[in-house]
Write an enzyme that holds these catalytic residues in place. Structure first.
Site, PDB file in Angstrom:
ATOM      1  CG  LEU A  14      22.455   4.713  32.450  1.00  0.00           C
ATOM      2  CD1 LEU A  14      21.194   3.942  32.730  1.00  0.00           C
ATOM      3  CD2 LEU A  14      23.606   3.750  32.143  1.00  0.00           C
ATOM      4  CG  HIS A  15      25.274   9.589  26.360  1.00  0.00           C
ATOM      5  ND1 HIS A  15      26.131   9.752  25.318  1.00  0.00           N
ATOM      6  CD2 HIS A  15      24.209  10.363  26.094  1.00  0.00           C
ATOM      7  CE1 HIS A  15      25.600  10.601  24.462  1.00  0.00           C
ATOM      8  NE2 HIS A  15      24.431  10.985  24.913  1.00  0.00           N
ATOM      9  CB  ALA A  16      27.238   5.965  24.070  1.00  0.00           C
TER      10      ALA A  16
END
Lengths: 85, 575
Positions: A14-16
């Site tokens: 759950l990045h950027a």
């Protein structure tokens, strides 16, 4: 209240960008949304909360929705987390 | 009458600019904690400030999308999400209500908690997000205090930008029409902001340490990028002096401009190629305006940086095609991905290394992560149809590495042809010489490669075993050291014996002391920042190949860097 355990499939976690997508989807529902990873709980409508919990691919999390549209919310958000890009 | 003040920094990009200072980072707002009784109207005040901050950002998003494209607007969209974050908004409201404090101090306290959280993270990308939160907080606080907040995307008049540092996202937002130059507190000649200034051809002084502390908004400043000097509140005499220098510089530039369409020829009609180093297709305008005879180094890392995932084959293909098409028949050397070391990608996790410059980077990483490498090679091969392509592999240490890279290239070519996708049959495949082992083995390597390009920045630091970023050993970073010159000479001699051409794409290729030496050694192509091309062409047009090459033996047998430099100044650069 609806609860669901999910193993995150997003290739970079759950990045950027996926975090932003998650927040956008979450905010479109009136239910309260929470993500629990180990003992830590974060607000699913908070970009900073989500990014600071550093959820990676393969992490098992619990998605919790509480409110009028809780089932729809869990279904939609599960999709976001299972997407493989 | 106030005295002018002189600040010394590092000269990062040549030229003189005179103008008003624009402080990029808004000054630190003085936030005082004040006890509040009417918490309801204080919360209302916070909500209004939040709304206004949102309006600002939406305006910026629209403008940036129109002027610079969607990608550049992403950072501001992320700021908008932070503004709408319930963890931030609700916590601030709670704090005002329960602790009965003013909105300014509540916002700043809550933000500080998040900033601290992000700054402690291992991931560099996450640490950068702390800056986003700081930016957003400042925007809200500025509305609460009624102080105008100025971001880099909001310039409306010509200014000299003054900042602590310029990040890639700052420079992406700078409105180039209005920026006459810039000065920063930190950075050196090879820092991002310095390289950017040279490619935009605007004067810059970096590493002044103090500029943001001493300059006041809208103060008049003189920026001398030749000497690395900044003068704040200049006297009328200083102003007149620099206006004269500026005119002289413009005159010299006009003289050089006449050379734009000339070939680079020595007095005895020997031709060498002067090419430019670029980081993105956007740099091409400057390349052509300066009369480059080719692109000697296209660093493809920039396609991979500042984003969230690998660029696709199609995205890369379009970027390479654009550069090749615009350069027409002129050669374009495209270097395959050179990451690792100091260049990290947020979406590719690489274990921390004790010695990153001697570690897993460039071709070493590409040969291991073949999917990444093959995607780039396919994009390059497809683009080969649109111009004069030379593919260059970085950090080659051994012949086996080149053979392996070449074989992968051949496999991808075969794959494309089988699918009926056209690939040119005249592209070349060569290597960058930056490891002393490769320079020593140039005779063997030159039998198999199509060309060499010498990357001096790394070759010098590997030869002298001195990290160029470490100030305490910087004295060992000696481009004119005979050890370095002997390696370069060996490479050129070996390549020519096998009928291959040799270029150079490090800072040294544009250096006025190095140019006569390299010309004498027989270097075929010199690749440099676009702004250095015309002065180099002028210098070479005054040299005779026969004459400079007579001194090669003497230079190679000298014992120190100082001796070489003194000799060049005295004997070769007289005219």
């Amino acid at each position: 209240m609806v609860e669901k355990k999910i193993v995150v499939q997003l290739s970079h976690g759950l990045h950027a960008r996926p975090a932003a997508t998650f927040v956008k989807v979450a905010t479109s529902f009136s239910s309260e949304i929470k993500i629990v990873k180990k003992e830590k709980t974060v607000n699913g409508k908070s970009i900073m909360g989500i990014m600071s919990s550093a959820i990676a691919k393969g992490d098992e999390i619990t998605l919790i929705a509480d409110g009028a549209d809780e089932q729809e919310a869990v279904n939609a958000l599960e999709k976001v987390l299972l997407e493989q890009e | 009458m106030e005295m002018s003040q002189k600040i010394i920094g590092v000269k990062a990009s040549a030229g003189i600019a005179i103008g008003k200072a624009f402080l990029l980072a808004a000054p630190d707002f003085q936030i005082k904690m004040v006890a509040i009784e009417d918490t309801v109207s204080e919360i209302k005040r916070f909500e209004v400030a939040l709304e206004n901050a949102k309006l600002d950002l939406q305006g910026i998003v629209t403008r940036v999308e129109q002027e610079m494209g969607d990608d550049h607007a992403d950072i501001f969209k992320a700021h908008l999400l932070v503004l709408e974050d319930p963890e931030l908004v609700d916590t601030v409201k709670e704090k005002i209500e329960q602790e009965k404090v003013n909105a300014e101090s509540a916002v700043s306290d809550v933000a500080q908690v998040f900033i601290g959280l992000f700054e402690q993270m291992d991931d560099e990308y996450m640490r950068e997000r702390a800056a986003d939160i700081r930016d957003v907080t400042k925007r809200i606080v500025s509305h609460l205090l009624g102080i105008a907040f100025a971001g880099p995307g909001e310039l409306t008049e010509e200014v000299i930008v003054v900042a602590e540092d310029l990040t890639p996202s700052d420079t992406a937002q700078l409105d180039r029409r209005f920026v006459k130059g810039f000065v920063t507190d930190i950075g050196g000649r090879t820092s991002h902001s310095a390289i950017m200034a040279r490619s935009l051809e605007i004067p810059a002084v970096v590493g002044t340490r103090v500029i943001t502390d001493v300059v006041k908004p809208a103060a008049t400043i003189i920026l001398d990028g030749y000497e690395g000097i900044v003068i704040i509140d200049p006297s009328p005499e200083e102003l007149a002096d620099y206006e004269r220098k500026q005119a002289e510089y413009a005159g010299r530039k006009a003289g050089l401009a006449k050379l734009v369409h000339e070939k680079t020829l020595t007095t005895d009609q020997h031709h060498v190629e002067l090419a430019a180093n670029i980081g993105s297709p956007g740099d091409l305008a400057g390349v052509l305006a300066n009369g480059a005879e080719g692109v000697g180094l296209f660093r493809t890392e920039f396609l991979y940086m500042g984003r969230e995932d690998f660029p696709t084959e199609d995205e890369q293909f379009l970027a390479y095609k654009q550069v090749l098409e615009q350069m027409g028949e002129k050669p374009v050397v495209i270097r395959t991905l050179d990451i690792g070391g100091d260049k990290q990608l947020s979406y590719l996790s690489m274990p921390e290394e004790l010695n990153p410059f001697l570690g897993f980077r460039a071709i070493r990483l590409c040969l291991d992560n073949q999917e990444l490498f093959r995607t780039q090679l396919r994009a390059l091969l497809r683009a080969s149809m649109y111009g004069n392509l030379k593919i260059m592999f970085p950090m080659i240490a051994t012949l086996e590495e080149f053979r392996q890279a070449k074989q992968i290239l051949e496999e991808e070519k075969k794959g494309l042809l089988e699918k009926g996708i056209a690939v040119s049959d005249r592209y070349e495949a060569g290597i960058m010489i930056e490891i002393p082992a490769a320079a020593m083995m140039a005779d063997q390597l030159s039998r198999e490669v199509d060309f060499f390009s010498i990357g001096t920045n790394d070759l010098i630091q590997y030869t002298m075993a001195a990290d160029r970023m470490n100030e305490r050993v910087a004295y060992l970073y000696q481009p004119y050291h005979p050890a370095v010159l002997r390696l370069i000479h060996n490479v050129i001699k070996a390549a020519h014996a096998n009928g291959k051409w040799v270029g150079m794409c490090g800072e040294m290729a544009g250096d006025s002391i190095a140019i006569p030496i390299l010309l004498g050694f027989g270097l075929d192509e010199f690749s440099m920042s676009a702004g250095s091309i015309l002065p180099a062409r002028q210098q070479i047009s005054r040299l005779s190949l026969e004459e400079v090459s007579q001194h090669t033996e003497a230079i190679l047998s000298m014992s120190t860097s100082e001796q070489v430099e003194a000799f060049v100044k005295k004997v070769l650069n007289q005219k």
